[in-house]
Each structure stands twice: as structure tokens, then as C-alpha cells.
Design a protein around this motif. Structure first.
Motif, PDB file in Angstrom:
ATOM      1  N   PHE A 165       0.823  -1.211   0.000  1.00 56.44           N
ATOM      2  CA  PHE A 165       0.000   0.000   0.000  1.00 56.44           C
ATOM      3  C   PHE A 165       0.858   1.263   0.000  1.00 56.44           C
ATOM      4  CE2 PHE A 165      -3.667  -2.594   0.689  1.00 56.44           C
ATOM      5  CZ  PHE A 165      -4.761  -1.806   0.339  1.00 56.44           C
ATOM      6  N   ARG A 166       2.005   1.198   0.629  1.00 53.73           N
ATOM      7  CA  ARG A 166       2.896   2.371   0.638  1.00 53.73           C
ATOM      8  C   ARG A 166       3.457   2.657  -0.750  1.00 53.73           C
ATOM      9  NH1 ARG A 166       7.390   1.355   4.908  1.00 53.73           N
ATOM     10  NH2 ARG A 166       8.076   3.393   4.169  1.00 53.73           N
ATOM     11  N   ASN A 167       3.357   1.676  -1.646  1.00 50.44           N
ATOM     12  CA  ASN A 167       3.872   1.838  -2.996  1.00 50.44           C
ATOM     13  C   ASN A 167       2.778   1.623  -4.035  1.00 50.44           C
ATOM     14  OD1 ASN A 167       7.046   2.062  -2.779  1.00 50.44           O
ATOM     15  ND2 ASN A 167       6.397   0.535  -1.266  1.00 50.44           N
ATOM     16  N   VAL A 168       1.561   2.106  -3.733  1.00 46.09           N
ATOM     17  CA  VAL A 168       0.438   1.938  -4.644  1.00 46.09           C
ATOM     18  C   VAL A 168       0.783   2.520  -6.010  1.00 46.09           C
ATOM     19  CG1 VAL A 168      -0.633   4.082  -3.836  1.00 46.09           C
ATOM     20  CG2 VAL A 168      -2.033   2.374  -4.984  1.00 46.09           C
ATOM     21  N   GLY A 169       0.438   1.762  -7.056  1.00 46.30           N
ATOM     22  CA  GLY A 169       0.686   2.207  -8.415  1.00 46.30           C
ATOM     23  C   GLY A 169       2.031   1.805  -8.969  1.00 46.30           C
ATOM     24  N   ILE A 170       2.930   1.315  -8.112  1.00 51.04           N
ATOM     25  CA  ILE A 170       4.284   0.956  -8.540  1.00 51.04           C
ATOM     26  C   ILE A 170       4.379  -0.557  -8.725  1.00 51.04           C
ATOM     27  CG2 ILE A 170       6.726   0.985  -7.897  1.00 51.04           C
ATOM     28  CD1 ILE A 170       6.133   3.489  -6.249  1.00 51.04           C
ATOM     29  N   ILE A 171       4.994  -0.993  -9.796  1.00 47.47           N
ATOM     30  CA  ILE A 171       5.215  -2.427 -10.013  1.00 47.47           C
ATOM     31  C   ILE A 171       6.353  -2.870  -9.101  1.00 47.47           C
ATOM     32  CG2 ILE A 171       5.861  -4.205 -11.671  1.00 47.47           C
ATOM     33  CD1 ILE A 171       4.749  -2.384 -13.878  1.00 47.47           C
ATOM     34  N   LEU A 172       6.067  -3.820  -8.220  1.00 50.28           N
ATOM     35  CA  LEU A 172       7.033  -4.280  -7.223  1.00 50.28           C
ATOM     36  C   LEU A 172       7.505  -5.679  -7.588  1.00 50.28           C
ATOM     37  CD1 LEU A 172       5.011  -3.145  -4.078  1.00 50.28           C
ATOM     38  CD2 LEU A 172       6.808  -1.873  -5.269  1.00 50.28           C
ATOM     39  N   SER A 173       8.793  -5.839  -7.790  1.00 53.75           N
ATOM     40  CA  SER A 173       9.325  -7.152  -8.118  1.00 53.75           C
ATOM     41  C   SER A 173       9.290  -8.047  -6.884  1.00 53.75           C
ATOM     42  CB  SER A 173      10.763  -7.039  -8.631  1.00 53.75           C
ATOM     43  OG  SER A 173      11.643  -6.677  -7.580  1.00 53.75           O
ATOM     44  N   ARG A 174       9.283  -9.345  -7.115  1.00 53.83           N
ATOM     45  CA  ARG A 174       9.264 -10.294  -5.996  1.00 53.83           C
ATOM     46  C   ARG A 174      10.495 -10.130  -5.124  1.00 53.83           C
ATOM     47  NH1 ARG A 174       6.553 -12.676 -10.139  1.00 53.83           N
ATOM     48  NH2 ARG A 174       4.678 -13.891  -9.597  1.00 53.83           N
ATOM     49  N   ASP A 175      11.647  -9.955  -5.734  1.00 50.52           N
ATOM     50  CA  ASP A 175      12.878  -9.768  -4.982  1.00 50.52           C
ATOM     51  C   ASP A 175      12.789  -8.514  -4.108  1.00 50.52           C
ATOM     52  OD1 ASP A 175      15.868 -10.373  -4.613  1.00 50.52           O
ATOM     53  OD2 ASP A 175      15.897  -8.297  -5.298  1.00 50.52           O
ATOM     54  N   TRP A 176      12.253  -7.427  -4.661  1.00 51.55           N
ATOM     55  CA  TRP A 176      12.113  -6.179  -3.910  1.00 51.55           C
ATOM     56  C   TRP A 176      11.184  -6.356  -2.715  1.00 51.55           C
ATOM     57  CZ3 TRP A 176       8.577  -2.709  -2.170  1.00 51.55           C
ATOM     58  CH2 TRP A 176       9.036  -1.433  -1.831  1.00 51.55           C
ATOM     59  N   LEU A 177      10.072  -7.076  -2.928  1.00 56.22           N
ATOM     60  CA  LEU A 177       9.122  -7.289  -1.838  1.00 56.22           C
ATOM     61  C   LEU A 177       9.738  -8.104  -0.716  1.00 56.22           C
ATOM     62  CD1 LEU A 177       5.833  -7.890  -3.842  1.00 56.22           C
ATOM     63  CD2 LEU A 177       6.243  -6.068  -2.179  1.00 56.22           C
ATOM     64  N   TRP A 178      10.482  -9.147  -1.052  1.00 57.28           N
ATOM     65  CA  TRP A 178      11.138  -9.948  -0.011  1.00 57.28           C
ATOM     66  C   TRP A 178      12.079  -9.082   0.828  1.00 57.28           C
ATOM     67  CZ3 TRP A 178      11.763 -15.155   1.636  1.00 57.28           C
ATOM     68  CH2 TRP A 178      10.836 -16.046   1.099  1.00 57.28           C
ATOM     69  N   LYS A 179      12.883  -8.287   0.151  1.00 55.39           N
ATOM     70  CA  LYS A 179      13.899  -7.510   0.865  1.00 55.39           C
ATOM     71  C   LYS A 179      13.296  -6.372   1.682  1.00 55.39           C
ATOM     72  CE  LYS A 179      17.636  -8.420  -2.426  1.00 55.39           C
ATOM     73  NZ  LYS A 179      18.536  -7.821  -3.444  1.00 55.39           N
ATOM     74  N   ASN A 180      12.238  -5.742   1.155  1.00 52.03           N
ATOM     75  CA  ASN A 180      11.695  -4.562   1.818  1.00 52.03           C
ATOM     76  C   ASN A 180      10.572  -4.867   2.798  1.00 52.03           C
ATOM     77  OD1 ASN A 180      12.882  -1.871   0.488  1.00 52.03           O
ATOM     78  ND2 ASN A 180      12.777  -3.475  -1.064  1.00 52.03           N
ATOM     79  N   ALA A 181       9.792  -5.899   2.554  1.00 55.16           N
ATOM     80  CA  ALA A 181       8.706  -6.244   3.470  1.00 55.16           C
ATOM     81  C   ALA A 181       9.180  -7.157   4.591  1.00 55.16           C
ATOM     82  CB  ALA A 181       7.557  -6.908   2.708  1.00 55.16           C
ATOM     83  N   TRP A 182      10.108  -8.075   4.267  1.00 58.19           N
ATOM     84  CA  TRP A 182      10.516  -9.078   5.251  1.00 58.19           C
ATOM     85  C   TRP A 182      11.976  -8.986   5.649  1.00 58.19           C
ATOM     86  CZ3 TRP A 182       7.729 -13.201   1.847  1.00 58.19           C
ATOM     87  CH2 TRP A 182       6.351 -13.094   2.044  1.00 58.19           C
TER      88      TRP A 182
END
Length: 257
Positions: free
Chosen positions: A179-196
Motif C-alpha cells: 500500500f505504501r507503494n500503490v501504483g508501482i510495479i514491485l518485483s518479488r525480490d524487492w518485496l522480499w527484501k523490503n517487506a521481510w
């Protein structure tokens, strides 16, 4: 090479097998930690109810019900936990929803038992990730709102059109980052590193896809509620605001890698 100071002082170990308990006690003692041993779940639960505090839990659980129950307890109390599984129990995880225990929180025990090297690495990775999550500046803000969705940081709940939805810690961290990055395409690698706060694993795509599916259902992401989640082929995921009153960021549609 920078050597970090000891990162855990009190470790509760639950295992009905006394020889395994003794092995855990020996390893933890050699690592400089203070093990507190429990042969039954009832004893550990009673200690927690009486106010006992531990830096980390190590749980040797035997069945699906026990794993699911303790996952809820640990999530509610915010206790870092390592799950110990024997060979015959490993298949249990296949039948359990994807947000129970992450890969770095599970140790598969073979006939040689627990080793100091793996235990030390798992404890370090787990406690470091918990510490990093606690240090995220945005988490100091109690409530964040996007359209009909209000995130309550301390309780890990999301309110949508009057309905309160509780999310386990990993789901909540992932949902908040999306939600903090609404509208932005988030790669799986980016999500792992930034969310977890962990590196993208070999099986990361399948695990992340499962988490996204849970969030899409639990948060009722749809056009009527103002947001839809879409998979972007070979790139990742993108949360799209469908409500015209919700302004997209200036960098919407860029790819976060």
C-alpha cells in the motif's frame, strides 16, 4: 570483519524428548545463551501466562494443530520462534497455510540432531530481521490510511468499511509495503527484501504468490473497495487504485527492483 554482540540471552526450548532437550541445552550454553527447558506445551504456556519473558522460542511440535496454535500465540506475543521438525513431520507443513512459519524459521532435524552452526545462523537471521522491522521509521506512526483502508500498526489490523481484519505479522508487513507503494510495479525480490528484510529465496516466488493470494482475499481487494492487485508478467505485482479520489504517486508504474 565486524562481530556483533550476543543477540539472545534467554531461549525457551520446548521438546518432549529429554535427550533432544539436553542437546539443545548444551548447544545454547556453548553459544553463550541461557536455555530454559520445557517438556510440555502446558508448562511453557503456563510460564508465559505468569509473565516469563524470552528472547526467542525453540519449539519441537508434533502435529498440525500444535504448529498452528503456537504460531498464533507467538504472533500475538511478538516472540521470534524457531520450529524444529523431524524427518517424518516435514510433510505436515505442506497442509498448513503459507503464513505460519517462514523458511528461515524452520530447522529440519536429521538423525544427527541439531548442530551449533545452523542454530547460530538461524537465530542470528531471525533476530536481526525482527530488529530491523522494529527500526522501520514508518512503523512509529500508529495509523495509515489509503481510501477505505486504515492500517493500525501496533495491533496489525486493517479496517475496511467498518470491518476489522487481523493479519499475522508477515502478511501485515507485506500489505503495508504494497500500500505504501500503490501504483508501482514491485518485483518479488524487492518485496522480499523490503517487506521481510531477508534475501529472496529459491522458492520465494511460490511463497510470495501464496501470501499475495491470502492478502487479496482477506483485504477484499476489488474495484468496489478502491484497490485491485494485479500480477505483472515476469515483473511482480502492482496495487492499482481504482477510486478516482485516490491520487497515485508521481512515480506510479515504475518498477521497484
Amino acid at each position: 570483519m565486524i562481530i556483533e554482540p550476543p543477540f539472545a540471552k534467554s531461549v525457551a526450548v520446548l521438546d518432549s524428548d529429554r535427550s533432544n532437550l539436553e542437546n539443545s541445552r548444551r548447544l545454547l550454553g556453548q553459544m553463550g545463551h541461557v536455555p530454559v527447558l520445557f517438556e510440555s506445551a502446558a508448562e511453557l504456556f503456563a510460564a508465559l501466562l505468569k509473565g516469563a519473558r524470552f528472547d526467542l522460542l525453540m519449539l519441537a511440535l508434533k502435529d498440525k494443530v500444535a504448529i498452528e496454535s503456537w504460531s498464533v500465540v507467538c504472533d500475538k506475543l511478538g516472540l521470534p520462534t524457531i520450529l524444529l521438525l523431524r524427518d517424518a513431520q516435514w510433510e505436515i507443513l505442506r497442509s498448513i497455510r503459507g503464513d505460519i512459519f517462514a523458511q528461515d524459521e524452520v530447522i529440519k532435524l536429521d538423525s544427527s540432531g541439531l548442530t551449533m552452526l545452523e542454530l547460530e545462523w538461524r537465530m542470528h537471521a531471525l533476530l536481526r530481521r525482527r530488529r530491523l522491522l522494529a527500526e522501520i521509521p514508518s512503523f512509529s506512526q500508529e495509523k495509515m490510511t489509503w481510501g477505505h483502508y486504515e492500517f493500525s500498526i501496533s495491533s496489525h489490523t486493517v479496517r475496511c468499511r467498518g470491518q476489522e481484519i487481523h493479519l499475522p505479522s508477515r502478511q501485515f508487513s507485506l500489505a503495508l509495503e504494497i500500500f505504501r507503494n500503490v501504483g508501482i510495479i514491485l518485483s518479488r525480490d524487492w518485496l522480499w527484501k523490503n517487506a521481510w528484510k531477508i534475501e529472496f529465496s529459491r522458492n520465494g516466488s511460490r511463497v510470495l504468490d501464496t501470501y499475495i493470494a491470502h492478502l487479496r482475499k482477506k483485504l477484499m481487494l476489488c474495484h468496489d473497495n478502491g484497490f485491485v492487485m494485479q500480477a505483472v508478467y515476469r515483473q511482480g505485482y502492482q496495487l492499482i487504485a481504482t477510486d478516482q479520489c485516490i491520487a497515485l504517486p508521481a512515480n506510479a508504474d515504475r518498477v521497484a527492483r
